[in-house]
Design a protein around this motif. Structure first.
Motif, mmCIF file in Angstrom:
data_model
loop_
_atom_site.group_PDB
_atom_site.id
_atom_site.type_symbol
_atom_site.label_atom_id
_atom_site.label_comp_id
_atom_site.label_asym_id
_atom_site.label_seq_id
_atom_site.Cartn_x
_atom_site.Cartn_y
_atom_site.Cartn_z
ATOM 1 N N TRP A 79 0.551 -1.549 0.361
ATOM 2 C CA TRP A 79 -0.406 -0.061 -0.227
ATOM 3 C C TRP A 79 0.965 0.844 -0.049
ATOM 4 C CZ3 TRP A 79 -5.343 -0.843 -0.897
ATOM 5 C CH2 TRP A 79 -5.385 -2.488 -0.373
ATOM 6 N N PRO A 80 0.407 2.292 -0.374
ATOM 7 C CA PRO A 80 1.380 3.372 -0.225
ATOM 8 C C PRO A 80 2.138 4.367 0.927
ATOM 9 C CG PRO A 80 -1.144 4.103 -1.131
ATOM 10 C CD PRO A 80 -1.179 2.755 -0.564
ATOM 11 N N TRP A 81 1.203 3.371 2.898
ATOM 12 C CA TRP A 81 2.645 3.889 3.275
ATOM 13 C C TRP A 81 3.498 2.530 3.515
ATOM 14 C CZ3 TRP A 81 -3.095 2.722 2.768
ATOM 15 C CH2 TRP A 81 -2.976 1.804 3.490
ATOM 16 N N ASN A 82 3.465 1.671 2.733
ATOM 17 C CA ASN A 82 4.420 0.203 3.093
ATOM 18 C C ASN A 82 4.558 -0.036 1.515
ATOM 19 O OD1 ASN A 82 6.990 -1.378 4.318
ATOM 20 N ND2 ASN A 82 5.117 -2.269 5.372
ATOM 21 N N THR A 83 5.129 0.370 0.228
ATOM 22 C CA THR A 83 4.925 -0.180 -0.649
ATOM 23 C C THR A 83 6.896 -1.622 -1.057
ATOM 24 O OG1 THR A 83 4.099 1.272 -1.934
ATOM 25 C CG2 THR A 83 4.992 -0.022 -2.982
ATOM 26 N N THR A 84 6.564 -2.185 -1.721
ATOM 27 C CA THR A 84 7.329 -2.830 -2.097
ATOM 28 C C THR A 84 7.891 -3.297 -3.840
ATOM 29 O OG1 THR A 84 7.664 -4.211 0.631
ATOM 30 C CG2 THR A 84 9.032 -5.284 -1.110
ATOM 31 N N VAL A 85 8.973 -2.547 -4.172
ATOM 32 C CA VAL A 85 9.364 -3.161 -5.096
ATOM 33 C C VAL A 85 10.424 -4.004 -5.244
ATOM 34 C CG1 VAL A 85 10.072 -1.538 -7.515
ATOM 35 C CG2 VAL A 85 8.118 -0.647 -5.851
ATOM 36 N N VAL A 86 10.485 -4.453 -6.366
ATOM 37 C CA VAL A 86 11.736 -5.727 -6.274
ATOM 38 C C VAL A 86 11.997 -5.339 -7.955
ATOM 39 C CG1 VAL A 86 13.044 -7.820 -6.455
ATOM 40 C CG2 VAL A 86 11.024 -7.220 -4.773
ATOM 41 N N THR A 87 13.404 -5.714 -8.630
ATOM 42 C CA THR A 87 13.932 -4.631 -9.657
ATOM 43 C C THR A 87 14.498 -6.028 -10.491
ATOM 44 O OG1 THR A 87 15.081 -3.284 -9.794
ATOM 45 C CG2 THR A 87 13.170 -2.677 -10.325
ATOM 46 N N ARG A 88 14.380 -6.361 -11.335
ATOM 47 C CA ARG A 88 16.072 -7.348 -12.218
ATOM 48 C C ARG A 88 16.412 -5.891 -12.916
ATOM 49 N NH1 ARG A 88 15.418 -13.129 -14.407
ATOM 50 N NH2 ARG A 88 17.229 -13.919 -14.585
ATOM 51 N N LEU A 89 17.823 -6.561 -12.899
ATOM 52 C CA LEU A 89 18.866 -5.121 -14.260
ATOM 53 C C LEU A 89 19.623 -6.666 -14.276
ATOM 54 C CD1 LEU A 89 19.295 -2.418 -11.271
ATOM 55 C CD2 LEU A 89 17.091 -2.419 -12.946
ATOM 56 N N ARG A 90 19.995 -5.678 -15.578
ATOM 57 C CA ARG A 90 20.611 -6.225 -16.513
ATOM 58 C C ARG A 90 21.828 -5.179 -16.751
ATOM 59 N NH1 ARG A 90 18.198 -7.547 -21.963
ATOM 60 N NH2 ARG A 90 18.520 -5.895 -22.494
ATOM 61 N N VAL A 91 23.279 -5.297 -16.419
ATOM 62 C CA VAL A 91 23.974 -4.278 -16.328
ATOM 63 C C VAL A 91 25.356 -4.501 -17.401
ATOM 64 C CG1 VAL A 91 26.500 -3.144 -14.947
ATOM 65 C CG2 VAL A 91 24.215 -4.113 -14.212
ATOM 66 N N ARG A 92 25.430 -3.655 -18.366
ATOM 67 C CA ARG A 92 26.330 -3.745 -19.526
ATOM 68 C C ARG A 92 27.113 -2.949 -19.690
ATOM 69 N NH1 ARG A 92 23.067 -7.212 -24.108
ATOM 70 N NH2 ARG A 92 22.625 -9.231 -23.159
ATOM 71 N N GLY A 93 28.298 -2.853 -20.621
ATOM 72 C CA GLY A 93 29.167 -1.602 -20.912
ATOM 73 C C GLY A 93 30.380 -2.124 -21.131
ATOM 74 N N ARG A 94 30.944 -1.580 -21.779
ATOM 75 C CA ARG A 94 32.539 -1.577 -21.897
ATOM 76 C C ARG A 94 33.408 -0.688 -20.882
ATOM 77 N NH1 ARG A 94 33.935 -5.295 -25.576
ATOM 78 N NH2 ARG A 94 32.087 -5.310 -27.191
ATOM 79 N N LEU A 95 34.520 -1.369 -20.442
ATOM 80 C CA LEU A 95 35.496 -1.261 -19.571
ATOM 81 C C LEU A 95 36.365 -0.347 -20.174
ATOM 82 C CD1 LEU A 95 35.855 -4.116 -17.389
ATOM 83 C CD2 LEU A 95 34.022 -2.698 -16.896
ATOM 84 N N ALA A 96 37.313 0.221 -19.729
ATOM 85 C CA ALA A 96 38.560 1.147 -19.797
ATOM 86 C C ALA A 96 39.310 0.336 -21.004
ATOM 87 C CB ALA A 96 39.335 1.944 -18.361
ATOM 88 N N ASP A 97 39.515 -0.604 -20.470
ATOM 89 C CA ASP A 97 40.432 -2.010 -21.259
ATOM 90 C C ASP A 97 39.503 -2.244 -23.199
ATOM 91 O OD1 ASP A 97 39.064 -4.027 -20.448
ATOM 92 O OD2 ASP A 97 40.232 -5.084 -19.423
ATOM 93 N N GLY A 98 38.696 -1.896 -22.492
ATOM 94 C CA GLY A 98 37.986 -2.172 -23.706
ATOM 95 C C GLY A 98 37.114 -3.432 -23.699
ATOM 96 N N SER A 99 37.526 -3.922 -22.655
ATOM 97 C CA SER A 99 36.343 -5.453 -22.479
ATOM 98 C C SER A 99 34.942 -5.478 -22.419
ATOM 99 C CB SER A 99 37.192 -5.921 -21.548
ATOM 100 O OG SER A 99 37.391 -5.426 -20.182
ATOM 101 N N ALA A 100 34.383 -6.181 -23.178
ATOM 102 C CA ALA A 100 32.860 -5.906 -22.414
ATOM 103 C C ALA A 100 32.718 -6.267 -20.543
ATOM 104 C CB ALA A 100 32.176 -6.828 -23.481
ATOM 105 N N TYR A 101 31.827 -5.943 -20.264
ATOM 106 C CA TYR A 101 31.178 -5.760 -18.575
ATOM 107 C C TYR A 101 29.494 -6.196 -18.498
ATOM 108 C CZ TYR A 101 30.094 -5.810 -14.039
ATOM 109 O OH TYR A 101 29.989 -5.868 -12.849
ATOM 110 N N GLU A 102 29.595 -7.483 -18.319
ATOM 111 C CA GLU A 102 27.898 -7.584 -18.057
ATOM 112 C C GLU A 102 27.657 -8.232 -16.969
ATOM 113 O OE1 GLU A 102 26.236 -10.227 -21.254
ATOM 114 O OE2 GLU A 102 27.563 -8.907 -22.845
ATOM 115 N N ASN A 103 26.808 -8.042 -16.296
ATOM 116 C CA ASN A 103 26.419 -8.236 -15.078
ATOM 117 C C ASN A 103 24.966 -8.554 -14.730
ATOM 118 O OD1 ASN A 103 26.363 -9.285 -12.277
ATOM 119 N ND2 ASN A 103 28.567 -8.332 -11.969
#
Length: 131
Positions: free
Chosen positions: A69-93
């Motif tokens: 309810w508005p006085w006590n709401t729980t939100v659970v999310t699942r996220l994909r994390v991606r990008g390039r690191l400074a050395d050019g390698s891919a990062y995925e998590n």
């Protein structure tokens, strides 16, 4: 399609604005990014540090579960994390986030990410930026 946000585009400011002044933020794990913080300023500081360490990472929301309810709401999310690191390698998590909201203000935010992958990425960033 879910919205993808990057670590460098300032989208974290929306989360900071949603946070209560005494928000409790935890980034679980024994890594340099690990955190157990209280307060909106510390919450914002953590995101700014994340941006400096991992510029350009993209977070994509892949799933959301909401209950309560508005006085006590729980939100659970699942996220994909991606990008390039400074050395050019891919990062995925993958990360999961547990958020508690009271009357429209985030009071708790706990994030779980594969810390082995994150720690390795952090080490690569340090090595690449040291040269």
């Amino acid at each position: 399609m879910w919205r993808t946000v990057g670590s460098g585009d300032g989208a974290y400011r929306q989360a900071v604005e949603l946070a209560s002044p005494d928000v409790h933020f935890r980034f679980v794990g024994d890594t340099p990014m690990g955190a157990d913080l209280h307060g909106r300023a510390a919450f914002a500081d953590w995101f700014e540090r994340f941006q400096r360490v991992f510029p350009g990472l993209r977070l994509t929301l892949t799933d959301v579960v909401v209950k309560g309810w508005p006085w006590n709401t729980t939100v659970v999310t699942r996220l994909r994390v991606r990008g390039r690191l400074a050395d050019g390698s891919a990062y995925e998590n993958e990360a999961f986030q547990w958020v508690r909201i009271r009357w429209g203000r985030m009071v708790e935010d706990t994030v779980l990410e594969d810390t082995l992958r994150l720690n390795e990425a952090y080490r690569r960033q340090e090595l690449a930026n040291a040269t």
